[in-house]
Motif scaffolding. Sequence first.
Motif, PDB file in Angstrom:
ATOM      1  N   TYR A  70      -0.242   3.219  -5.192  1.00  0.00           N
ATOM      2  CA  TYR A  70       1.020   3.478  -4.782  1.00  0.00           C
ATOM      3  C   TYR A  70       1.269   4.013  -3.379  1.00  0.00           C
ATOM      4  O   TYR A  70       2.596   3.864  -3.061  1.00  0.00           O
ATOM      5  CB  TYR A  70       1.186   4.714  -5.230  1.00  0.00           C
ATOM      6  CG  TYR A  70       1.610   4.510  -7.062  1.00  0.00           C
ATOM      7  CD1 TYR A  70       2.623   3.781  -7.573  1.00  0.00           C
ATOM      8  CD2 TYR A  70       0.517   4.809  -7.894  1.00  0.00           C
ATOM      9  CE1 TYR A  70       2.485   3.774  -8.971  1.00  0.00           C
ATOM     10  CE2 TYR A  70       0.426   4.534  -9.054  1.00  0.00           C
ATOM     11  CZ  TYR A  70       1.484   3.955  -9.642  1.00  0.00           C
ATOM     12  OH  TYR A  70       1.864   3.584 -11.181  1.00  0.00           O
ATOM     13  N   ALA A  71       0.150   3.764  -2.498  1.00  0.00           N
ATOM     14  CA  ALA A  71       0.570   3.881  -1.007  1.00  0.00           C
ATOM     15  C   ALA A  71       1.001   2.301  -0.376  1.00  0.00           C
ATOM     16  O   ALA A  71       0.204   1.649   0.166  1.00  0.00           O
ATOM     17  CB  ALA A  71      -0.779   4.516  -0.140  1.00  0.00           C
ATOM     18  N   GLU A  72       2.208   2.134  -0.528  1.00  0.00           N
ATOM     19  CA  GLU A  72       2.692   0.899  -0.191  1.00  0.00           C
ATOM     20  C   GLU A  72       2.211   0.334   1.344  1.00  0.00           C
ATOM     21  O   GLU A  72       2.763   1.303   2.297  1.00  0.00           O
ATOM     22  CB  GLU A  72       4.279   0.646  -0.250  1.00  0.00           C
ATOM     23  CG  GLU A  72       4.593   0.970  -1.788  1.00  0.00           C
ATOM     24  CD  GLU A  72       5.919   0.864  -2.114  1.00  0.00           C
ATOM     25  OE1 GLU A  72       6.771   0.653  -1.188  1.00  0.00           O
ATOM     26  OE2 GLU A  72       6.344   1.372  -3.242  1.00  0.00           O
ATOM     27  N   GLY A  73       1.537  -0.526   1.537  1.00  0.00           N
ATOM     28  CA  GLY A  73       1.302  -1.148   3.030  1.00  0.00           C
ATOM     29  C   GLY A  73       0.174  -0.582   3.666  1.00  0.00           C
ATOM     30  O   GLY A  73      -0.186  -0.716   4.629  1.00  0.00           O
ATOM     31  N   TRP A  74      -0.607   0.214   2.784  1.00  0.00           N
ATOM     32  CA  TRP A  74      -1.869   1.129   2.945  1.00  0.00           C
ATOM     33  C   TRP A  74      -3.116   0.726   2.181  1.00  0.00           C
ATOM     34  O   TRP A  74      -2.808   1.091   1.075  1.00  0.00           O
ATOM     35  CB  TRP A  74      -1.637   2.364   3.319  1.00  0.00           C
ATOM     36  CG  TRP A  74      -0.863   2.946   4.430  1.00  0.00           C
ATOM     37  CD1 TRP A  74       0.424   3.341   4.581  1.00  0.00           C
ATOM     38  CD2 TRP A  74      -1.410   3.141   5.919  1.00  0.00           C
ATOM     39  NE1 TRP A  74       0.900   3.554   6.045  1.00  0.00           N
ATOM     40  CE2 TRP A  74      -0.283   3.348   6.612  1.00  0.00           C
ATOM     41  CE3 TRP A  74      -2.559   2.926   6.412  1.00  0.00           C
ATOM     42  CZ2 TRP A  74      -0.213   3.772   8.023  1.00  0.00           C
ATOM     43  CZ3 TRP A  74      -2.574   3.013   7.657  1.00  0.00           C
ATOM     44  CH2 TRP A  74      -1.492   3.528   8.625  1.00  0.00           C
ATOM     45  N   ALA A  75      -3.883   0.224   2.821  1.00  0.00           N
ATOM     46  CA  ALA A  75      -5.237   0.047   2.094  1.00  0.00           C
ATOM     47  C   ALA A  75      -6.030   1.504   2.136  1.00  0.00           C
ATOM     48  O   ALA A  75      -6.223   1.962   3.360  1.00  0.00           O
ATOM     49  CB  ALA A  75      -6.089  -1.024   2.628  1.00  0.00           C
ATOM     50  N   LEU A  76      -6.816   1.608   1.313  1.00  0.00           N
ATOM     51  CA  LEU A  76      -7.351   3.097   1.126  1.00  0.00           C
ATOM     52  C   LEU A  76      -8.449   3.357   2.385  1.00  0.00           C
ATOM     53  O   LEU A  76      -8.040   4.170   3.008  1.00  0.00           O
ATOM     54  CB  LEU A  76      -7.924   3.598  -0.008  1.00  0.00           C
ATOM     55  CG  LEU A  76      -8.639   5.046  -0.365  1.00  0.00           C
ATOM     56  CD1 LEU A  76      -7.336   5.896  -0.399  1.00  0.00           C
ATOM     57  CD2 LEU A  76      -9.364   4.786  -1.680  1.00  0.00           C
ATOM     58  N   ASP A  77      -9.112   2.398   2.669  1.00  0.00           N
ATOM     59  CA  ASP A  77     -10.146   2.097   3.751  1.00  0.00           C
ATOM     60  C   ASP A  77      -9.256   2.168   5.222  1.00  0.00           C
ATOM     61  O   ASP A  77     -10.231   2.620   6.109  1.00  0.00           O
ATOM     62  CB  ASP A  77     -11.137   1.280   3.407  1.00  0.00           C
ATOM     63  CG  ASP A  77     -10.748  -0.098   3.607  1.00  0.00           C
ATOM     64  OD1 ASP A  77      -9.369  -0.376   3.354  1.00  0.00           O
ATOM     65  OD2 ASP A  77     -11.611  -1.032   3.807  1.00  0.00           O
TER      66      ASP A  77
END
Length: 142
Positions: A70-77
């Motif tokens: 759900y964090a659009e545009g952001w990879a967790l790492d």
Amino acid sequence: MAARNKARKRAFQILFEADQRGVPAQEVLADWVRHARSDDRQPPVGEYTIELIEGYAQYAGRIDELIATYAEGWALDRMPVVDRNILRLGAYELVWVDGTPDAVVIDEAVQLAKEFSTDESPSFVNGLLARFKDLKPRLRRD
């Protein structure tokens, strides 16, 4: 500072340290508890901090999956470490802990972002946790 507010801040610090060291959060929690018992200058680790870390650890994989989804545009790492760990803590408490109003959980996470992260982080944290709040019944089931 209210007891739960302090507990959340400590839990965030433990998650942050675990992330930085690349070790499980329970390992850092055990270090903090051991250190507090052996050094009178260190405040004890409160029960709610322990509950938050142990609860987060139980759902860590699922929480990271939700943030990544759900964090659009952001990879967790690629997400700032501070934001990632504020979101981990907030997501756990919001979705799996009953008894604390959703608005309080979100507000506390936003306050942590204001204190420890960038100017853009509070709105990012608020937006993502608000999305989790809206999807909460489904997220708990999945």
